[in-house]
Design a protein around this motif. Sequence first.
Motif, PDB file in Angstrom:
ATOM      1  N   TYR A 295     -15.130  53.551  83.702  1.00 31.95           N
ATOM      2  CA  TYR A 295     -14.063  53.008  84.539  1.00 31.95           C
ATOM      3  C   TYR A 295     -12.937  53.988  84.778  1.00 31.95           C
ATOM      4  CZ  TYR A 295     -16.195  48.678  85.617  1.00 31.95           C
ATOM      5  OH  TYR A 295     -17.053  47.756  86.157  1.00 31.95           O
ATOM      6  N   LEU A 296     -12.601  54.769  83.764  1.00 36.04           N
ATOM      7  CA  LEU A 296     -11.555  55.771  83.971  1.00 36.04           C
ATOM      8  C   LEU A 296     -11.991  56.758  85.050  1.00 36.04           C
ATOM      9  CD1 LEU A 296     -10.495  56.426  80.263  1.00 36.04           C
ATOM     10  CD2 LEU A 296      -9.046  55.508  82.076  1.00 36.04           C
ATOM     11  N   LEU A 297     -13.262  57.168  85.007  1.00 27.74           N
ATOM     12  CA  LEU A 297     -13.730  58.149  85.997  1.00 27.74           C
ATOM     13  C   LEU A 297     -13.798  57.545  87.393  1.00 27.74           C
ATOM     14  CD1 LEU A 297     -16.443  60.237  84.149  1.00 27.74           C
ATOM     15  CD2 LEU A 297     -14.135  60.908  84.770  1.00 27.74           C
ATOM     16  N   ARG A 298     -14.199  56.270  87.489  1.00 22.78           N
ATOM     17  CA  ARG A 298     -14.253  55.638  88.814  1.00 22.78           C
ATOM     18  C   ARG A 298     -12.865  55.494  89.385  1.00 22.78           C
ATOM     19  NH1 ARG A 298     -18.372  50.576  88.057  1.00 22.78           N
ATOM     20  NH2 ARG A 298     -19.885  51.822  86.899  1.00 22.78           N
ATOM     21  N   TRP A 299     -11.949  55.173  88.515  1.00 21.56           N
ATOM     22  CA  TRP A 299     -10.570  54.936  88.888  1.00 21.56           C
ATOM     23  C   TRP A 299      -9.930  56.237  89.398  1.00 21.56           C
ATOM     24  CZ3 TRP A 299      -6.223  54.433  84.825  1.00 21.56           C
ATOM     25  CH2 TRP A 299      -5.146  53.731  85.364  1.00 21.56           C
ATOM     26  N   TRP A 300     -10.225  57.332  88.732  1.00 24.62           N
ATOM     27  CA  TRP A 300      -9.655  58.621  89.154  1.00 24.62           C
ATOM     28  C   TRP A 300     -10.427  59.235  90.304  1.00 24.62           C
ATOM     29  CZ3 TRP A 300      -9.682  60.325  83.364  1.00 24.62           C
ATOM     30  CH2 TRP A 300      -8.592  59.754  82.733  1.00 24.62           C
ATOM     31  N   GLY A 301     -11.717  58.843  90.410  1.00 25.94           N
ATOM     32  CA  GLY A 301     -12.569  59.533  91.387  1.00 25.94           C
ATOM     33  C   GLY A 301     -12.357  58.974  92.767  1.00 25.94           C
TER      34      GLY A 301
ATOM     35  N   VAL B 256     -14.765  66.927  73.897  1.00 23.58           N
ATOM     36  CA  VAL B 256     -15.776  67.996  73.908  1.00 23.58           C
ATOM     37  C   VAL B 256     -17.155  67.390  74.183  1.00 23.58           C
ATOM     38  CG1 VAL B 256     -16.993  69.703  72.484  1.00 23.58           C
ATOM     39  CG2 VAL B 256     -14.512  69.605  72.450  1.00 23.58           C
ATOM     40  N   LEU B 257     -17.448  66.256  73.518  1.00 23.69           N
ATOM     41  CA  LEU B 257     -18.759  65.618  73.698  1.00 23.69           C
ATOM     42  C   LEU B 257     -19.011  65.279  75.179  1.00 23.69           C
ATOM     43  CD1 LEU B 257     -21.250  64.271  72.334  1.00 23.69           C
ATOM     44  CD2 LEU B 257     -19.912  62.195  72.189  1.00 23.69           C
ATOM     45  N   PHE B 258     -18.110  64.498  75.772  1.00 18.01           N
ATOM     46  CA  PHE B 258     -18.329  64.051  77.145  1.00 18.01           C
ATOM     47  C   PHE B 258     -18.066  65.159  78.168  1.00 18.01           C
ATOM     48  CE2 PHE B 258     -18.337  59.976  75.085  1.00 18.01           C
ATOM     49  CZ  PHE B 258     -19.178  59.214  75.860  1.00 18.01           C
ATOM     50  N   GLY B 259     -17.024  65.958  77.889  1.00 16.64           N
ATOM     51  CA  GLY B 259     -16.682  67.034  78.826  1.00 16.64           C
ATOM     52  C   GLY B 259     -17.778  68.088  78.910  1.00 16.64           C
ATOM     53  N   VAL B 260     -18.299  68.498  77.755  1.00 20.45           N
ATOM     54  CA  VAL B 260     -19.353  69.522  77.753  1.00 20.45           C
ATOM     55  C   VAL B 260     -20.637  68.930  78.351  1.00 20.45           C
ATOM     56  CG1 VAL B 260     -20.868  70.942  76.293  1.00 20.45           C
ATOM     57  CG2 VAL B 260     -18.420  70.846  75.831  1.00 20.45           C
ATOM     58  N   TYR B 261     -20.935  67.693  78.010  1.00 24.04           N
ATOM     59  CA  TYR B 261     -22.122  67.034  78.579  1.00 24.04           C
ATOM     60  C   TYR B 261     -22.055  67.056  80.104  1.00 24.04           C
ATOM     61  CZ  TYR B 261     -25.007  63.173  80.251  1.00 24.04           C
ATOM     62  OH  TYR B 261     -25.908  62.419  80.957  1.00 24.04           O
ATOM     63  N   SER B 262     -20.958  66.561  80.637  1.00 22.87           N
ATOM     64  CA  SER B 262     -20.846  66.431  82.083  1.00 22.87           C
ATOM     65  C   SER B 262     -20.824  67.795  82.781  1.00 22.87           C
ATOM     66  CB  SER B 262     -19.577  65.647  82.402  1.00 22.87           C
ATOM     67  OG  SER B 262     -19.604  65.230  83.720  1.00 22.87           O
ATOM     68  N   ASN B 263     -20.117  68.735  82.175  1.00 25.63           N
ATOM     69  CA  ASN B 263     -20.043  70.057  82.807  1.00 25.63           C
ATOM     70  C   ASN B 263     -21.345  70.845  82.658  1.00 25.63           C
ATOM     71  OD1 ASN B 263     -17.281  70.563  84.087  1.00 25.63           O
ATOM     72  ND2 ASN B 263     -16.758  69.560  82.160  1.00 25.63           N
ATOM     73  N   THR B 264     -22.112  70.593  81.604  1.00 20.37           N
ATOM     74  CA  THR B 264     -23.429  71.235  81.488  1.00 20.37           C
ATOM     75  C   THR B 264     -24.350  70.673  82.576  1.00 20.37           C
ATOM     76  OG1 THR B 264     -23.111  71.331  79.109  1.00 20.37           O
ATOM     77  CG2 THR B 264     -25.317  71.813  79.899  1.00 20.37           C
ATOM     78  N   LEU B 265     -24.255  69.364  82.801  1.00 22.84           N
ATOM     79  CA  LEU B 265     -25.065  68.775  83.883  1.00 22.84           C
ATOM     80  C   LEU B 265     -24.685  69.366  85.224  1.00 22.84           C
ATOM     81  CD1 LEU B 265     -25.557  64.918  83.458  1.00 22.84           C
ATOM     82  CD2 LEU B 265     -27.288  66.709  83.516  1.00 22.84           C
ATOM     83  N   LEU B 266     -23.394  69.608  85.387  1.00 24.72           N
ATOM     84  CA  LEU B 266     -22.926  70.215  86.640  1.00 24.72           C
ATOM     85  C   LEU B 266     -23.558  71.593  86.828  1.00 24.72           C
ATOM     86  CD1 LEU B 266     -20.863  70.057  89.036  1.00 24.72           C
ATOM     87  CD2 LEU B 266     -19.209  71.130  87.521  1.00 24.72           C
ATOM     88  N   VAL B 267     -23.629  72.359  85.754  1.00 24.90           N
ATOM     89  CA  VAL B 267     -24.240  73.685  85.828  1.00 24.90           C
ATOM     90  C   VAL B 267     -25.746  73.567  86.096  1.00 24.90           C
ATOM     91  CG1 VAL B 267     -24.805  75.762  84.497  1.00 24.90           C
ATOM     92  CG2 VAL B 267     -22.519  74.759  84.344  1.00 24.90           C
ATOM     93  N   LEU B 268     -26.404  72.635  85.382  1.00 25.55           N
ATOM     94  CA  LEU B 268     -27.860  72.521  85.494  1.00 25.55           C
ATOM     95  C   LEU B 268     -28.311  71.946  86.836  1.00 25.55           C
ATOM     96  CD1 LEU B 268     -28.818  71.101  81.953  1.00 25.55           C
ATOM     97  CD2 LEU B 268     -29.313  73.385  82.825  1.00 25.55           C
TER      98      LEU B 268
ATOM     99  N   VAL C  36     -11.757  68.385  84.722  1.00 24.40           N
ATOM    100  CA  VAL C  36     -11.195  68.004  83.419  1.00 24.40           C
ATOM    101  C   VAL C  36     -11.158  66.495  83.193  1.00 24.40           C
ATOM    102  CG1 VAL C  36      -9.767  70.049  83.080  1.00 24.40           C
ATOM    103  CG2 VAL C  36      -8.848  68.109  84.342  1.00 24.40           C
ATOM    104  N   GLU C  37     -11.367  65.704  84.273  1.00 25.95           N
ATOM    105  CA  GLU C  37     -11.265  64.244  84.087  1.00 25.95           C
ATOM    106  C   GLU C  37     -12.189  63.772  82.978  1.00 25.95           C
ATOM    107  OE1 GLU C  37     -11.520  65.954  87.165  1.00 25.95           O
ATOM    108  OE2 GLU C  37     -12.584  64.355  88.210  1.00 25.95           O
ATOM    109  N   GLU C  38     -13.393  64.358  82.926  1.00 24.27           N
ATOM    110  CA  GLU C  38     -14.362  63.926  81.917  1.00 24.27           C
ATOM    111  C   GLU C  38     -13.826  64.128  80.508  1.00 24.27           C
ATOM    112  OE1 GLU C  38     -15.250  65.702  84.559  1.00 24.27           O
ATOM    113  OE2 GLU C  38     -17.221  65.117  85.298  1.00 24.27           O
ATOM    114  N   PHE C  39     -13.064  65.218  80.304  1.00 28.05           N
ATOM    115  CA  PHE C  39     -12.517  65.472  78.967  1.00 28.05           C
ATOM    116  C   PHE C  39     -11.498  64.390  78.603  1.00 28.05           C
ATOM    117  CE2 PHE C  39     -14.087  69.701  80.054  1.00 28.05           C
ATOM    118  CZ  PHE C  39     -14.665  70.114  78.862  1.00 28.05           C
ATOM    119  N   VAL C  40     -10.618  64.082  79.569  1.00 23.03           N
ATOM    120  CA  VAL C  40      -9.574  63.083  79.292  1.00 23.03           C
ATOM    121  C   VAL C  40     -10.192  61.701  79.103  1.00 23.03           C
ATOM    122  CG1 VAL C  40      -7.440  62.054  80.131  1.00 23.03           C
ATOM    123  CG2 VAL C  40      -7.934  64.454  80.604  1.00 23.03           C
TER     124      VAL C  40
END
Length: 288
Positions: free
Chosen positions: A282-288, A72-84, A3-7
């Motif tokens: 940066y938010l994702l690096r910070w949380w990751g 939705v834009l970033f969350g779906v993008y990232s999670n679709t890549l995860l699936v693919l 969910v981080e990507e959505f936030v």
Amino acid sequence: MPVEEFVAGWISGALGLVLGHPFDTVKVRLQTQTTYRGIADCIVKIYRHESLLGFFKGMSFPIASIAVVNSVLFGVYSNTLLVLTATSHQERRAQPPSYTHIFLAGCTGGFLQAYCLAPFDLIKVRLQNQTEPRAQPGSSPPRYQGPVHCAASIFREEGPRGLFRGAWALTLRDTPTVGIYFITYEGLCRQYTPEGQNPSSATVLVAGGFAGIVSWVAATPLDVIKSRMQMDGLRRRVYQGILDCMVSSIRQEGLGVFFRGVTINSARAFPVNAVTFLSYEYLLRWWG
Ligand SMILES: C[N+](C)(C)CCCC[C@H](N)C(=O)O
């Protein structure tokens, strides 16, 4: 589902949005009204007539909706890549996905966010196109008094489907161009980053800015049609559909109509998307 990507998508979208809204108002006016001679004329007239606040018309609703739309834009993008590709955001630097996968994931994100965006975008465009100055005693009030009133009036006057006016044009605009958006961003980041490393802030800013410009230039023809379809229905219906709107716009104004607002839109796209991608990364690096 991560969910981080959505936030991160939500917060970064909100930052970009405030920065870009004045540009957006000028763009929408240039696309749908014929009273302005160009960018400078439009800016001066808005300022004289409606004060600085005129540039921020219709912003409160997008701010609220960006939570849904950009996540939705970033969350779906990232999670679709995860699936693919079966790689998470953190693993993607070491194992970069192919451009085909990036494009497909971008199109999926674009398609789904377009539907969430449609009603919010419609209300934004209707409010931005009200040229009356702020309510003054004695003057007749503008047609819509605010986003909620605008939504309720559209619902009442044009039916529930009225809230999705222009949604098809918006979907056609966003599905391929969000693919282009992520390809441009990733391509430029890879070009300027040594293998396996994270891109520097400067790279992210420039790549994000150009991703914004390139995708918006590609999106402009359908953006014009979309804005016109959204304004249609206010008085009597003029257009029968997307194609009819295209044909009659070309007949009346020539092919140049498809690039109305492209300069101001590019000027807006650079800072907005530079900030959006920088804060997202940066938010994702910070949380990751
Ligand atoms: C793909 N397309 C060009 C439609 C837009 C993608 C960028 C979205 C960004 N929130 C912005 O408002 O600039």
